[in-house]
Design a protein around this motif. Sequence first.
Motif, mmCIF file in Angstrom:
data_model
loop_
_atom_site.group_PDB
_atom_site.id
_atom_site.type_symbol
_atom_site.label_atom_id
_atom_site.label_comp_id
_atom_site.label_asym_id
_atom_site.label_seq_id
_atom_site.Cartn_x
_atom_site.Cartn_y
_atom_site.Cartn_z
ATOM 1 N N THR A 49 0.845 -1.197 0.000
ATOM 2 C CA THR A 49 0.000 0.000 0.000
ATOM 3 C C THR A 49 0.880 1.246 0.000
ATOM 4 O OG1 THR A 49 -1.524 -1.283 1.356
ATOM 5 C CG2 THR A 49 -2.018 1.047 1.113
ATOM 6 N N TYR A 50 1.953 1.204 0.775
ATOM 7 C CA TYR A 50 2.876 2.345 0.875
ATOM 8 C C TYR A 50 3.500 2.649 -0.485
ATOM 9 C CZ TYR A 50 6.277 5.397 3.239
ATOM 10 O OH TYR A 50 7.018 6.471 3.670
ATOM 11 N N THR A 51 3.948 1.586 -1.172
ATOM 12 C CA THR A 51 4.589 1.776 -2.480
ATOM 13 C C THR A 51 3.599 2.388 -3.467
ATOM 14 O OG1 THR A 51 5.924 -0.163 -1.988
ATOM 15 C CG2 THR A 51 5.937 0.582 -4.264
ATOM 16 N N THR A 52 2.333 1.959 -3.383
ATOM 17 C CA THR A 52 1.318 2.458 -4.309
ATOM 18 C C THR A 52 0.930 3.907 -4.018
ATOM 19 O OG1 THR A 52 0.417 0.235 -4.335
ATOM 20 C CG2 THR A 52 -0.959 1.957 -5.292
ATOM 21 N N PHE A 53 0.677 4.222 -2.753
ATOM 22 C CA PHE A 53 0.072 5.524 -2.424
ATOM 23 C C PHE A 53 1.025 6.551 -1.809
ATOM 24 C CE2 PHE A 53 -3.555 2.562 -2.204
ATOM 25 C CZ PHE A 53 -4.425 3.194 -3.083
ATOM 26 N N CYS A 54 2.096 6.132 -1.200
ATOM 27 C CA CYS A 54 2.879 7.055 -0.373
ATOM 28 C C CYS A 54 4.269 7.354 -0.922
ATOM 29 C CB CYS A 54 3.027 6.516 1.048
ATOM 30 S SG CYS A 54 1.553 5.679 1.662
ATOM 31 N N ALA A 55 4.859 6.359 -1.609
ATOM 32 C CA ALA A 55 6.270 6.474 -1.983
ATOM 33 C C ALA A 55 6.546 7.649 -2.923
ATOM 34 C CB ALA A 55 6.759 5.171 -2.606
ATOM 35 N N ALA A 56 5.565 8.035 -3.744
ATOM 36 C CA ALA A 56 5.794 9.137 -4.679
ATOM 37 C C ALA A 56 6.253 10.382 -3.930
ATOM 38 C CB ALA A 56 4.521 9.436 -5.470
ATOM 39 N N CYS A 57 5.690 10.622 -2.768
ATOM 40 C CA CYS A 57 6.101 11.789 -1.981
ATOM 41 C C CYS A 57 7.110 11.405 -0.895
ATOM 42 C CB CYS A 57 4.886 12.447 -1.319
ATOM 43 S SG CYS A 57 3.784 13.255 -2.499
ATOM 44 N N HIS A 58 6.797 10.372 -0.127
ATOM 45 C CA HIS A 58 7.636 10.047 1.037
ATOM 46 C C HIS A 58 8.875 9.232 0.673
ATOM 47 C CE1 HIS A 58 5.038 11.745 4.160
ATOM 48 N NE2 HIS A 58 4.019 11.345 3.434
ATOM 49 N N GLY A 59 8.951 8.735 -0.567
ATOM 50 C CA GLY A 59 10.118 7.948 -0.973
ATOM 51 C C GLY A 59 9.958 6.484 -0.591
ATOM 52 N N ASN A 60 10.667 5.607 -1.303
ATOM 53 C CA ASN A 60 10.541 4.166 -1.057
ATOM 54 C C ASN A 60 10.984 3.770 0.345
ATOM 55 O OD1 ASN A 60 9.366 3.074 -3.365
ATOM 56 N ND2 ASN A 60 11.291 3.315 -4.501
ATOM 57 N N LYS A 61 11.937 4.489 0.892
ATOM 58 C CA LYS A 61 12.433 4.180 2.234
ATOM 59 C C LYS A 61 11.839 5.109 3.290
ATOM 60 C CE LYS A 61 15.602 0.949 1.188
ATOM 61 N NZ LYS A 61 16.563 1.147 0.111
ATOM 62 N N GLY B 199 11.152 10.871 2.860
ATOM 63 C CA GLY B 199 10.560 12.144 2.437
ATOM 64 C C GLY B 199 11.159 12.635 1.135
ATOM 65 N N ASP B 200 11.818 11.719 0.397
ATOM 66 C CA ASP B 200 12.533 12.126 -0.817
ATOM 67 C C ASP B 200 11.942 11.477 -2.075
ATOM 68 O OD1 ASP B 200 13.204 9.550 -0.221
ATOM 69 O OD2 ASP B 200 15.378 9.815 -0.327
ATOM 70 N N GLY B 201 10.619 11.335 -2.119
ATOM 71 C CA GLY B 201 9.978 10.756 -3.294
ATOM 72 C C GLY B 201 10.098 11.675 -4.509
ATOM 73 N N VAL B 202 9.782 11.117 -5.690
ATOM 74 C CA VAL B 202 9.951 11.891 -6.927
ATOM 75 C C VAL B 202 9.074 13.144 -6.962
ATOM 76 C CG1 VAL B 202 10.797 10.053 -8.448
ATOM 77 C CG2 VAL B 202 8.338 10.314 -8.100
ATOM 78 N N ALA B 203 7.913 13.092 -6.302
ATOM 79 C CA ALA B 203 6.993 14.232 -6.341
ATOM 80 C C ALA B 203 7.277 15.231 -5.222
ATOM 81 C CB ALA B 203 5.549 13.740 -6.247
ATOM 82 N N LEU C 51 6.196 20.098 -4.047
ATOM 83 C CA LEU C 51 5.206 20.431 -3.017
ATOM 84 C C LEU C 51 5.591 21.708 -2.267
ATOM 85 C CD1 LEU C 51 4.811 16.851 -1.509
ATOM 86 C CD2 LEU C 51 3.270 17.967 -3.116
ATOM 87 N N GLN C 52 4.568 22.425 -1.741
ATOM 88 C CA GLN C 52 4.875 23.652 -0.991
ATOM 89 C C GLN C 52 5.394 23.347 0.399
ATOM 90 O OE1 GLN C 52 1.659 22.667 -1.585
ATOM 91 N NE2 GLN C 52 0.187 23.676 -0.252
ATOM 92 N N LYS C 53 5.308 22.074 0.805
ATOM 93 C CA LYS C 53 5.805 21.668 2.126
ATOM 94 C C LYS C 53 6.496 20.327 1.942
ATOM 95 C CE LYS C 53 2.276 22.487 5.130
ATOM 96 N NZ LYS C 53 1.186 21.885 5.920
ATOM 97 N N PRO C 54 7.628 20.086 2.572
ATOM 98 C CA PRO C 54 8.298 18.793 2.354
ATOM 99 C C PRO C 54 7.531 17.653 3.023
ATOM 100 C CG PRO C 54 9.484 20.096 3.983
ATOM 101 C CD PRO C 54 8.382 20.963 3.467
ATOM 102 N N PRO C 55 7.471 16.486 2.376
ATOM 103 C CA PRO C 55 6.821 15.337 3.018
ATOM 104 C C PRO C 55 7.619 14.911 4.243
ATOM 105 C CG PRO C 55 7.205 14.944 0.665
ATOM 106 C CD PRO C 55 7.968 16.174 1.035
ATOM 107 N N ALA C 56 6.918 14.415 5.258
ATOM 108 C CA ALA C 56 7.587 14.011 6.496
ATOM 109 C C ALA C 56 8.574 12.869 6.242
ATOM 110 C CB ALA C 56 6.536 13.576 7.512
#
Length: 141
Positions: A60-72, A75-79, A83-88
């Motif tokens: 689920t994380y890889t599908t919905f979260c990794a784009a912003c939060h990164g695979n690990k 907070g360094d995902g491709v998207a 963003l106006q605020k960095p992902p946690a």
Amino acid sequence: MKVKNVFPRPFGIVVCIFIAAFSIILQAQSKKVFKAPPSADEIKNPMPGDAASIIEGKKTYTTFCAACHGNKGKGDGVAAAGLQKPPADHTSAAVQSQSDGAIFWKLTNGNNPMPSYATLTPTQRWQLVNYIRTLAKSPKK
Ligand code: HEC
């Protein structure tokens, strides 16, 4: 020297009030602190953090979260850059020190630009919490 007042006095006052109100609204929107209410700490995680739940959580994380939060989860995902605020950073102590209930509450409710994931089933959301726990920074690194 006396400066001539071109506008009647009430006009200036109205403009000042308008600008003040507008900037307060802007600030409130951009600085809305992402904080779970204390009651969220009382929500107990009904899912054991076992291998099966972590594997599902990772999917689920890889599908919905990794784009912003990164695979690990750093907070360094491709998207992230757009963003106006960095992902946690989910590996950080700031995130890991929160209760399961607080993390569950945050991913359920979101806080722009962090989307709300209330549409995922509660099971999927608890699996995400269990997976996020595995991202904690190893003390050796
Ligand atoms: C569109 C990009 C984006 C996506 C997709 C996204 N997030 Fe986020 N997330 C953010 C941003 C940005 C923040 C920081 C928000 C803030 O501080 O107001 C955040 C914050 C969080 C936090 C709060 C961390 C803290 O500081 O306490 C959690 C938990 C979280 N995200 C989990 C998830 C999970 C789980 C998913 C996938 C189901 C996900 N996010 C998907 C952008 C995203």
